[in-house]
Design a protein around this motif. Structure first.
Motif, PDB file in Angstrom:
ATOM      1  N   LEU A   1      -9.232  -0.004  -4.551  1.00  0.00           N
ATOM      2  CA  LEU A   1      -8.584  -1.342  -4.313  1.00  0.00           C
ATOM      3  C   LEU A   1      -7.476  -1.742  -5.225  1.00  0.00           C
ATOM      4  O   LEU A   1      -6.576  -2.472  -4.925  1.00  0.00           O
ATOM      5  CB  LEU A   1      -9.859  -2.527  -4.307  1.00  0.00           C
ATOM      6  N   ARG A   2      -7.704  -1.069  -6.474  1.00  0.00           N
ATOM      7  CA  ARG A   2      -6.631  -1.535  -7.484  1.00  0.00           C
ATOM      8  C   ARG A   2      -5.439  -1.289  -7.307  1.00  0.00           C
ATOM      9  O   ARG A   2      -4.462  -1.902  -7.432  1.00  0.00           O
ATOM     10  CB  ARG A   2      -7.251  -1.025  -8.738  1.00  0.00           C
ATOM     11  N   ALA A   3      -5.135   0.167  -6.774  1.00  0.00           N
ATOM     12  CA  ALA A   3      -3.651   0.504  -6.445  1.00  0.00           C
ATOM     13  C   ALA A   3      -3.123  -0.422  -5.398  1.00  0.00           C
ATOM     14  O   ALA A   3      -2.077  -0.604  -5.566  1.00  0.00           O
ATOM     15  CB  ALA A   3      -3.858   1.928  -5.993  1.00  0.00           C
TER      16      ALA A   3
ATOM     17  N   THR B   1      -2.406  -3.854  -7.018  1.00  0.00           N
ATOM     18  CA  THR B   1      -1.118  -3.624  -7.821  1.00  0.00           C
ATOM     19  C   THR B   1       0.299  -3.636  -6.998  1.00  0.00           C
ATOM     20  O   THR B   1       1.006  -4.593  -7.407  1.00  0.00           O
ATOM     21  CB  THR B   1      -1.306  -2.305  -8.617  1.00  0.00           C
ATOM     22  N   LEU B   2       0.167  -2.927  -5.894  1.00  0.00           N
ATOM     23  CA  LEU B   2       1.473  -3.125  -5.004  1.00  0.00           C
ATOM     24  C   LEU B   2       1.638  -4.362  -4.492  1.00  0.00           C
ATOM     25  O   LEU B   2       2.742  -4.828  -4.583  1.00  0.00           O
ATOM     26  CB  LEU B   2       1.213  -2.052  -3.934  1.00  0.00           C
ATOM     27  N   VAL B   3       0.568  -5.069  -3.981  1.00  0.00           N
ATOM     28  CA  VAL B   3       0.639  -6.479  -3.456  1.00  0.00           C
ATOM     29  C   VAL B   3       1.503  -7.434  -4.775  1.00  0.00           C
ATOM     30  O   VAL B   3       2.438  -7.910  -4.373  1.00  0.00           O
ATOM     31  CB  VAL B   3      -0.560  -6.770  -3.047  1.00  0.00           C
ATOM     32  N   PHE B   4       1.099  -7.115  -5.718  1.00  0.00           N
ATOM     33  CA  PHE B   4       1.558  -8.327  -6.699  1.00  0.00           C
ATOM     34  C   PHE B   4       2.721  -7.814  -7.345  1.00  0.00           C
ATOM     35  O   PHE B   4       3.393  -8.519  -7.749  1.00  0.00           O
ATOM     36  CB  PHE B   4       0.414  -8.467  -7.996  1.00  0.00           C
ATOM     37  N   TYR B   5       3.057  -6.554  -7.282  1.00  0.00           N
ATOM     38  CA  TYR B   5       4.362  -6.073  -7.720  1.00  0.00           C
ATOM     39  C   TYR B   5       5.480  -6.258  -6.537  1.00  0.00           C
ATOM     40  O   TYR B   5       6.539  -6.069  -7.001  1.00  0.00           O
ATOM     41  CB  TYR B   5       4.089  -4.533  -8.209  1.00  0.00           C
ATOM     42  N   ALA B   6       4.830  -6.500  -5.461  1.00  0.00           N
ATOM     43  CA  ALA B   6       5.731  -6.318  -4.280  1.00  0.00           C
ATOM     44  C   ALA B   6       7.359  -7.382  -4.399  1.00  0.00           C
ATOM     45  O   ALA B   6       8.464  -6.749  -4.103  1.00  0.00           O
ATOM     46  CB  ALA B   6       5.050  -6.853  -3.116  1.00  0.00           C
ATOM     47  N   PRO B   7       7.115  -8.506  -5.121  1.00  0.00           N
ATOM     48  CA  PRO B   7       8.392  -9.032  -5.253  1.00  0.00           C
ATOM     49  C   PRO B   7       9.429  -8.340  -6.287  1.00  0.00           C
ATOM     50  O   PRO B   7      10.810  -8.490  -5.815  1.00  0.00           O
ATOM     51  CB  PRO B   7       8.070 -10.417  -5.839  1.00  0.00           C
ATOM     52  N   SER B   8       9.001  -7.547  -6.953  1.00  0.00           N
ATOM     53  CA  SER B   8      10.037  -6.947  -7.689  1.00  0.00           C
ATOM     54  C   SER B   8      10.362  -5.622  -7.268  1.00  0.00           C
ATOM     55  O   SER B   8      11.439  -4.815  -7.575  1.00  0.00           O
ATOM     56  CB  SER B   8       9.029  -6.563  -9.170  1.00  0.00           C
ATOM     57  N   ILE B   9       9.797  -4.939  -6.308  1.00  0.00           N
ATOM     58  CA  ILE B   9      10.061  -3.839  -5.676  1.00  0.00           C
ATOM     59  C   ILE B   9      10.750  -3.770  -4.373  1.00  0.00           C
ATOM     60  O   ILE B   9      11.587  -2.866  -3.859  1.00  0.00           O
ATOM     61  CB  ILE B   9       8.795  -2.971  -5.403  1.00  0.00           C
TER      62      ILE B   9
END
Lengths: 285, 319
Positions: B126-128, B131-139
């Motif tokens: 679940l962690r990966a 991480t992607l979901v929360f980093y989404a605005p930056s990526i």
């Protein structure tokens, strides 16, 4: 709950539930751009112009991508050339930065030598100077070196960023001295220690740095340095397509998808590696 | 009378000897650390040419009048006095930037750590994804258009539609064209964007905490995750915490793009003006590079000062 095969402190189920609900609510907001861009790419034209706008696609189609491929095949410089340019710049820029910055970070973190404190503080301080004004002197330096309009104009400055050195130094600091000491007793020189002791131990750090550099260089459009059309990166070429505005809205949304999905895939692979290495081996003395 | 002179002479002799000794040891220690310098050389050569030199050049330019066509003319402190005495908009920009930094800096810093830590509490698979979901605005590149739809000034903007459905407002609000709303909206968007570099560094940092410490902690009587956080995780992550602080400071003080993208450039009555948008105005529109460099130098001093204070605070974590 068992993790890393090691017994851990009790975690209350209620606490986990609260955290999970909290995460879900915030997560929905954070995932918005991903959801939006993915949905847009598969919308037929009339849905893209629907007013008021909807987030989710109703009749998904691949038309936007087909249109994009047709446009690409008509381009004056073959599209594979743009892709090659981006691959070269991204690959060497990322690799160079990660290797050079961590090679410099290791002595700064672990050795006692003259000049180390001042070098480190200069690097950290330079992080705080606004890039908007350094662009002009930077351009003059690159012109003076004669590397204007070559890949090097993007790759070399990318290798020199302050971020990587600072990040790597902070992680290398945490490696116990005893590991390095015992390697030295075994007769390893500093280069060997750097490559086979330090780097494997800070894998999460340089993988993170790779993610950041990849994302940055991938999004680079060649700026003012690459003037020949043959040297322009993919980002530039795709953005030219979006310039078509309303007429190219469908293709534009496919472009947005492609520009985003590559860093996302890279991110997932790298993050998976970060989590994997650490679940099997911790840093032990 | 002679005695003190002799003794001071002796002292002088002694001092020069000592200095010689020092020089010797300096040369020696440089030689001894030859390999270290070799390791550092490639990076630092590039760093001096491509990162440090432009910074130094900008600081020098801040004392000149430079329009990018003619040779820079030395004007002393003129740019700086003009900034504080004649430029009212710069004062607005400083005020906005400070407000921005004071609100978004600490909140985003804590959020970066908090989310990195919470994500780590979940199973690996679940962690990966999280991480992607929360980093989404930056990526996801240019994401401001989403906020432009939400705060659109007509009835179809999500914010207006929602509030009108609840009958809280009767007419659509011009969110991004009304002075009072601009700054709060920019702050919200900035917070949304805040899980970036610092967040990833924390994720990686939590992974490198020595796992045996947790076992030892459990034996020593740590009973819940909050104690574990305060007594083990935080102190073990000090280097990452210091790194995150610097990153968050540079982000909080250098806000410009969201202001330009959402509030326009220039924004209504400069309500969204920040130090960096002011700098962009002079650097790329009016071609007053000397003045723009002076703005950058002031911003630099602001950040360095803040950083000094924060680093002192962070040294006390977990003690």
């Amino acid at each position: 709950m068992l993790r890393y095969g090691v017994k851990r402190v009790n975690r209350s189920t209620a606490g986990t539930m609260v955290l999970f609900i909290f995460l879900t609510i915030v997560g929905i907001f954070m995932a918005l751009p991903l959801v939006f861009i993915i949905n847009n790419a598969f919308k037929p034209l009339h849905e893209l112009f629907l007013f008021p706008p909807r987030i989710f696609v109703r009749n998904p189609t691949l038309d936007n991508f087909f249109d994009l491929f047709i446009l690409m095949s008509q381009s004056w410089v073959p599209f594979s050339r743009y892709i090659l340019n981006t691959v070269i710049i991204t690959f060497f820029g990322t690799l160079g930065h990660v290797i050079f910055a961590s090679a410099a970070a290791y002595p700064l973190a672990k050795h006692k030598m003259p000049g180390k404190k001042i070098l480190f503080s200069i690097v950290v301080l330079s992080l705080m100077f606004s890039h908007n004004v350094t662009a002009i002197p930077n351009y003059m330096i690159i012109s003076a070196l004669g590397i204007n309009n070559t890949y090097l104009a993007l790759i070399l400055p990318a290798c020199s960023y302050s971020l990587g050195l600072y990040l790597m130094k902070q992680f290398i600091e945490q490696i116990p001295d005893s590991i390095i000491e015992s390697a030295r007793i075994d007769g390893a020189n500093e280069f060997r220690i750097y490559w086979s002791i330090i780097m494997p131990n800070v894998k999460p750090a340089w993988l993170t740095l790779t993610i950041l550099m990849f994302q940055f260089l991938w999004g680079n459009n060649g700026s003012i340095f690459l003037r020949s059309e043959q040297l322009k990166p993919l980002n530039y070429a795709l953005n030219q397509i979006i310039q078509g505005g309303v007429a190219r809205a469908g293709v534009g949304s496919a472009v947005g998808f492609i520009l985003m999905i590559v860093p996302v895939v890279f991110f997932i692979i790298a993050q998976n590696n970060i989590l994997e290495t650490m679940s099997t081996s911790g840093m032990k003395e | 009378m002679e005695k003190p002179i002799i003794s001071s002479n002796k002292e002088v002799v002694f001092k020069t000897e000592k200095r010689k000794e020092n020089e010797c040891s300096l040369a020696d220690s440089i030689k001894k650390n030859k390999q270290s310098y070799f390791l550092m050389a490639p990076y630092f050569i590039l760093f001096f040419i491509f990162t440090l030199l432009p910074v130094i050049a900008s600081i020098v330019l801040s004392f000149t009048n430079f329009n990018m066509l003619e040779v820079p003319k030395f004007v002393g402190w003129n740019n700086y006095t003009r900034l504080f005495l004649e430029d009212d908009i710069f004062i607005t920009a400083i005020k906005n930037t400070l407000l921005f930094a004071v609100v978004t800096g600490p909140i985003s810093y804590i959020a970066c750590f908090l989310f990195a830590w919470i994500i780590n509490e979940f199973p690996r698979k679940l962690r990966a994804v999280l991480t992607l979901v929360f980093y989404a605005p930056s990526i996801s590149g240019n994401v401001f258009f989403i906020w432009r739809i939400i705060f659109s000034g007509d009835r179809y903007g999500f914010a207006n539609g929602f509030l009108m459905n609840l009958s809280l407002i009767m007419e659509p609000v011009q969110w991004l064209k009304t002075e009072e709303y601009i700054l709060p909206i920019l702050i919200i968007v900035q917070l949304w964007l805040s899980l970036g570099t610092g967040f990833l560094a924390f994720i990686a940092g939590i992974q490198t905490v020595n796992k045996t410490l947790y076992e030892a902690g459990a034996v020593d009587g740590i009973t819940n995750r909050w104690q574990e956080l305060w007594f083990i995780t935080l102190p073990s992550m000090k280097p990452q915490l210091l790194f995150g602080a610097v990153i968050q400071i540079t982000q909080a003080f250098a806000v410009s793009e969201i202001s330009i993208q959402l509030a326009g450039f220039p924004s209504v009555n400069y309500a969204g003006e920040t130090v960096v948008t002011h700098l962009i105005d002079f650097g790329t529109i009016r071609f007053e590079m000397g003045y723009a460099s002076a703005i950058a130098s002031i911003l630099f001093l602001l950040m360095v000062g803040t950083n000094k204070g924060i680093q002192r605070l962070l040294r006390r974590v977990g003690t």
